[in-house]
Scaffold this motif. Structure first.
Motif, mmCIF file in Angstrom:
data_model
loop_
_atom_site.group_PDB
_atom_site.id
_atom_site.type_symbol
_atom_site.label_atom_id
_atom_site.label_comp_id
_atom_site.label_asym_id
_atom_site.label_seq_id
_atom_site.Cartn_x
_atom_site.Cartn_y
_atom_site.Cartn_z
ATOM 1 N N GLY A 103 0.770 -1.229 0.000
ATOM 2 C CA GLY A 103 0.000 0.000 0.000
ATOM 3 C C GLY A 103 0.801 1.277 0.000
ATOM 4 N N LYS A 104 2.139 1.185 -0.173
ATOM 5 C CA LYS A 104 2.953 2.409 -0.189
ATOM 6 C C LYS A 104 2.571 3.304 -1.348
ATOM 7 C CE LYS A 104 7.144 1.230 2.368
ATOM 8 N NZ LYS A 104 8.606 1.027 2.297
ATOM 9 N N GLY A 105 2.279 2.671 -2.481
ATOM 10 C CA GLY A 105 1.907 3.473 -3.645
ATOM 11 C C GLY A 105 0.454 3.887 -3.618
ATOM 12 N N ASN A 106 -0.354 3.219 -2.804
ATOM 13 C CA ASN A 106 -1.777 3.509 -2.744
ATOM 14 C C ASN A 106 -2.238 3.377 -1.293
ATOM 15 O OD1 ASN A 106 -4.516 3.785 -3.059
ATOM 16 N ND2 ASN A 106 -4.709 2.251 -4.681
ATOM 17 N N LYS A 107 -2.320 4.484 -0.592
ATOM 18 C CA LYS A 107 -2.686 4.481 0.825
ATOM 19 C C LYS A 107 -4.085 3.944 1.054
ATOM 20 C CE LYS A 107 0.396 8.169 2.399
ATOM 21 N NZ LYS A 107 0.503 9.454 3.090
ATOM 22 N N ASN A 108 -4.982 4.144 0.079
ATOM 23 C CA ASN A 108 -6.359 3.665 0.238
ATOM 24 C C ASN A 108 -6.404 2.138 0.393
ATOM 25 O OD1 ASN A 108 -7.455 6.230 0.071
ATOM 26 N ND2 ASN A 108 -7.620 6.150 -2.157
ATOM 27 N N LEU A 109 -5.490 1.437 -0.314
ATOM 28 C CA LEU A 109 -5.433 -0.018 -0.215
ATOM 29 C C LEU A 109 -5.062 -0.440 1.200
ATOM 30 C CD1 LEU A 109 -5.448 -2.853 -1.468
ATOM 31 C CD2 LEU A 109 -3.056 -2.461 -2.143
ATOM 32 N N LYS A 110 -4.079 0.256 1.787
ATOM 33 C CA LYS A 110 -3.673 -0.059 3.156
ATOM 34 C C LYS A 110 -4.812 0.203 4.133
ATOM 35 C CE LYS A 110 0.537 0.658 4.514
ATOM 36 N NZ LYS A 110 1.824 1.289 4.954
ATOM 37 N N TYR A 111 -5.505 1.327 3.947
ATOM 38 C CA TYR A 111 -6.634 1.649 4.826
ATOM 39 C C TYR A 111 -7.757 0.621 4.679
ATOM 40 C CZ TYR A 111 -4.347 6.172 5.464
ATOM 41 O OH TYR A 111 -3.445 7.168 5.761
ATOM 42 N N MET A 112 -7.970 0.153 3.445
ATOM 43 C CA MET A 112 -9.022 -0.831 3.199
ATOM 44 C C MET A 112 -8.703 -2.142 3.922
ATOM 45 S SD MET A 112 -10.317 -2.400 -0.452
ATOM 46 C CE MET A 112 -10.400 -0.744 -1.144
ATOM 47 N N LEU A 113 -7.454 -2.593 3.814
ATOM 48 C CA LEU A 113 -7.049 -3.833 4.481
ATOM 49 C C LEU A 113 -7.132 -3.685 5.999
ATOM 50 C CD1 LEU A 113 -3.952 -4.793 2.287
ATOM 51 C CD2 LEU A 113 -6.191 -5.895 2.292
ATOM 52 N N ALA A 114 -6.742 -2.519 6.493
ATOM 53 C CA ALA A 114 -6.831 -2.263 7.930
ATOM 54 C C ALA A 114 -8.280 -2.284 8.400
ATOM 55 C CB ALA A 114 -6.172 -0.927 8.261
ATOM 56 N N GLY A 115 -9.169 -1.704 7.586
ATOM 57 C CA GLY A 115 -10.593 -1.692 7.926
ATOM 58 C C GLY A 115 -11.184 -3.082 7.996
ATOM 59 N N ILE A 116 -10.778 -3.940 7.036
ATOM 60 C CA ILE A 116 -11.257 -5.327 7.039
ATOM 61 C C ILE A 116 -10.757 -6.053 8.278
ATOM 62 C CG2 ILE A 116 -11.078 -7.554 5.852
ATOM 63 C CD1 ILE A 116 -10.950 -5.988 3.209
ATOM 64 N N VAL B 38 -9.899 -4.836 11.187
ATOM 65 C CA VAL B 38 -10.541 -4.337 12.408
ATOM 66 C C VAL B 38 -11.990 -4.803 12.482
ATOM 67 C CG1 VAL B 38 -11.309 -2.261 13.608
ATOM 68 C CG2 VAL B 38 -9.006 -2.353 12.618
ATOM 69 N N SER B 39 -12.692 -4.794 11.359
ATOM 70 C CA SER B 39 -14.124 -5.108 11.347
ATOM 71 C C SER B 39 -14.427 -6.583 11.506
ATOM 72 C CB SER B 39 -14.749 -4.620 10.024
ATOM 73 O OG SER B 39 -14.532 -3.240 9.841
ATOM 74 N N LEU B 40 -13.520 -7.454 11.055
ATOM 75 C CA LEU B 40 -13.810 -8.885 10.988
ATOM 76 C C LEU B 40 -14.247 -9.483 12.324
ATOM 77 C CD1 LEU B 40 -13.916 -11.245 9.046
ATOM 78 C CD2 LEU B 40 -11.515 -11.737 9.569
ATOM 79 N N PRO B 41 -13.528 -9.270 13.442
ATOM 80 C CA PRO B 41 -13.981 -9.855 14.713
ATOM 81 C C PRO B 41 -15.371 -9.374 15.125
ATOM 82 C CG PRO B 41 -11.729 -9.032 14.903
ATOM 83 C CD PRO B 41 -12.275 -8.507 13.613
ATOM 84 N N VAL B 42 -15.639 -8.065 14.908
ATOM 85 C CA VAL B 42 -16.945 -7.511 15.269
ATOM 86 C C VAL B 42 -18.028 -8.098 14.381
ATOM 87 C CG1 VAL B 42 -18.264 -5.392 15.622
ATOM 88 C CG2 VAL B 42 -15.787 -5.396 16.013
ATOM 89 N N VAL B 43 -17.732 -8.261 13.085
ATOM 90 C CA VAL B 43 -18.693 -8.831 12.132
ATOM 91 C C VAL B 43 -19.097 -10.238 12.563
ATOM 92 C CG1 VAL B 43 -18.943 -9.720 9.778
ATOM 93 C CG2 VAL B 43 -17.990 -7.436 10.155
ATOM 94 N N LEU B 44 -18.125 -11.039 12.998
ATOM 95 C CA LEU B 44 -18.415 -12.407 13.440
ATOM 96 C C LEU B 44 -19.366 -12.413 14.630
ATOM 97 C CD1 LEU B 44 -14.859 -14.039 13.153
ATOM 98 C CD2 LEU B 44 -16.811 -14.388 11.647
ATOM 99 N N VAL B 45 -19.152 -11.486 15.581
ATOM 100 C CA VAL B 45 -20.022 -11.391 16.757
ATOM 101 C C VAL B 45 -21.430 -10.960 16.350
ATOM 102 C CG1 VAL B 45 -20.416 -10.164 18.930
ATOM 103 C CG2 VAL B 45 -18.104 -10.909 18.324
ATOM 104 N N VAL B 46 -21.523 -9.959 15.482
ATOM 105 C CA VAL B 46 -22.827 -9.435 15.047
ATOM 106 C C VAL B 46 -23.600 -10.505 14.280
ATOM 107 C CG1 VAL B 46 -23.945 -7.765 13.515
ATOM 108 C CG2 VAL B 46 -22.093 -7.024 15.030
ATOM 109 N N VAL B 47 -22.953 -11.184 13.350
ATOM 110 C CA VAL B 47 -23.615 -12.226 12.559
ATOM 111 C C VAL B 47 -24.108 -13.342 13.471
ATOM 112 C CG1 VAL B 47 -23.224 -14.052 10.841
ATOM 113 C CG2 VAL B 47 -22.374 -11.736 10.417
#
Length: 493
Positions: free
Chosen positions: A161-174, A176-185
């Motif tokens: 993601g050095k060339g594309n910061k949005n990619l790094k942010y997207m992976l970070a978002g996934i 962070v969200s994954l454990p919470v998503v499992l609990v919610v589902v």
């Protein structure tokens, strides 16, 4: 003055940057591929797969390493393709034959050969050739290099993601969200039956063994990453501190004493063994049968022969290799050949009495190879040549030969022929089980020819057992299995 000098040294250390590994996108991609290769290899072991899957995995590994090597601007030479062709041919043999006769040695040999190909392709061998540095090449390439600056290797994924910061942010978002998503589902599934059923069907359609695959993947990550480091560090020719044995040359008197003792023991043994054989052939030992004489002492002879090879190698390594030492080593080498010949003679008598089995077949071939290897060792004492390369090429050729040859057919035919001639009191059907489906064509032939009701019944039991075995291990797919199943179903119907 001392304080000033100390400050200058401190500034100098601060200015000198710590060495860092510069990973590129291709390195990151190949690390992921290595993890996937490790995952599929573990899956193959866990799911008890084989045959075509081994061939596919070998092809994927060779293709991935080849492409990665090209991306690293490595120069491809003819022998690089020769090693790769050998690996692919050995891998293809798994799709054609069951090869239970080889007792898994073909799989081990394939793994060792693929890894050695990495050393050849990367040009990271000590001398640049296959020689007596073979063991040290393995140690350097797959132990010292991968573990060097091991902690720094984890920086590989920091460049994502050095060339594309949005990619790094997207992976970070996934992440962070994954454990919470499992609990919610999980909570939503408990709140509504239809949603729970939908999630259950969705998870089931993705995989029937999600947890098992997840655990396998967790183990595959460190193994695959280590595989990546083995290949990456060798292709980068990372410098390592070579390990070498301190070759301390001992006095010739010491080694001559050792050689004289063993040479004398073996001369005494050969004298009594020859006398015993002549006495036995004249019928002096009426109470001892041919089978008892053949069975007696074979594995002891094999063990002594291997000890002699060890003595031969140690003295050759640590002695001054003077003419006297060479003569002594030649004598003990010739006596080792005599032990091998005597062992083979006993094994032949044993086979004539009881027939061939997988163990007897493999042991006989091993002793023949041992005979050739000792001859090569003796020749290398008097004429300088790359003896280890010759031996490895011989072993590789034999492994390829037996991988593409249904040697089980020879075992069955030998036993059946001697059974028909009356040399064997019974046909040992247990050998058929040891050989697996490889014995099916000959078993069917014997089943159709024999009038022995008891033998027919035993062969029918073998057919049912092989049919159940093939059906219980659907992951092992090869041509020999497919043909065997067709023959079994036709015979049983």
């Amino acid at each position: 003055m001392e304080m000033g000098h100390g400050n200058e040294l401190e500034e100098e250390l601060q200015e000198k940057p710590k060495p860092t590994l510069q990973f590129e996108t291709k390195d990151i991609i190949f690390s992921v591929v290595s993890i996937l290769i490790a995952f599929f290899a573990l899956e193959m072991i866990v799911q008890n797969r084989g045959g075509v899957w081994v061939t596919l995995l070998t092809g994927i590994f060779c293709l991935a390493v080849f492409i990665y090597g090209k991306s690293q601007k490595l120069t491809m030479k003819w022998y690089h393709f020769g090693f790769m062709a050998f690996n692919l041919l050995l891998g293809i043999s798994f799709s054609l034959f069951e090869n239970k006769l080889l007792l898994g040695t073909n799989g081990l040999f394939l793994f060792m050969s693929c890894m050695y190909w990495v050393l050849v392709l990367s040009g990271s061998r000590r001398t640049g050739r296959l020689d007596d540095q073979l063991i040290f090449d393995y140690l350097d390439g797959f132990l010292l290099r991968p573990l060097k600056d091991f902690s720094a290797s984890f920086s590989i994924y920091q460049s994502i993601g050095k060339g594309n910061k949005n990619l790094k942010y997207m992976l970070a978002g996934i992440a962070v969200s994954l454990p919470v998503v499992l609990v919610v589902v999980s909570l939503l599934a408990g709140a509504d039956t239809m949603f729970d059923h939908f999630i259950y069907q969705l998870v089931g359609s993705i995989s029937e063994n999600v947890m098992e695959n997840l655990i396998t993947f967790i183990f595959a990550v460190p193994i695959g990453f280590y595989l990546f480091l083995c290949i990456y560090r060798n292709m980068k020719k990372s410098q390592v501190r070579h390990f070498a044995l301190p070759l301390l040359k001992g006095p010739d008197v010491l080694f001559w004493t050792i050689l004289t003792i063993f040479i004398s023991i073996y001369l005494l043994f050969f004298g009594t063994a020859i006398y015993g054989y002549l006495s036995f052939s004249k019928g002096s030992f009426a109470g001892q049968s041919l089978s008892d004489y053949a069975r007696e002492g074979f594995f002891q002879l094999l063990a002594v022969a291997l000890i002699n090879v060890l003595i031969f190698g140690v003295i050759n390594m640590f002695s001054s290799n003077s003419k006297g030492i060479k003569v002594g080593l030649t004598l003990i080498g010739v006596e080792t050949l005599g032990l091998v010949v005597l062992g083979l003679a006993k094994m032949k008598l044993y086979i004539d009495s009881f027939g061939l089995t997988v163990l007897r077949f493999n042991t006989s071939w091993f002793m023949l190879l041992l005979f050739v290897c000792v001859c090569v060792f003796i020749a290398a004492l008097w004429q300088q040549f790359n003896y280890l390369r010759l031996i490895v090429l011989l072993l590789g050729s034999c492994m390829l030969f037996f991988s593409f040859r249904n040697s089980g057919k020879e075992i069955i035919n030998y036993n059946y022929e001697h059974y028909q001639q009356g040399n064997l009191s019974e046909l040992d059907v247990s050998v058929f089980y040891t050989l697996g489906v490889a014995a099916v064509p000959d078993a069917v032939k014997i089943y159709e020819e024999t009038d022995d009701v008891y033998l027919k019944e035993e062969l029918e039991n073998y057919f049912w057992m092989m049919k159940a075995y093939v059906e219980d291990t659907p992951g092992k797919i090869n041509l020999q299995r497919s043909q065997a199943m067709t023959l079994i179903e036709k015979t049983l119907s």
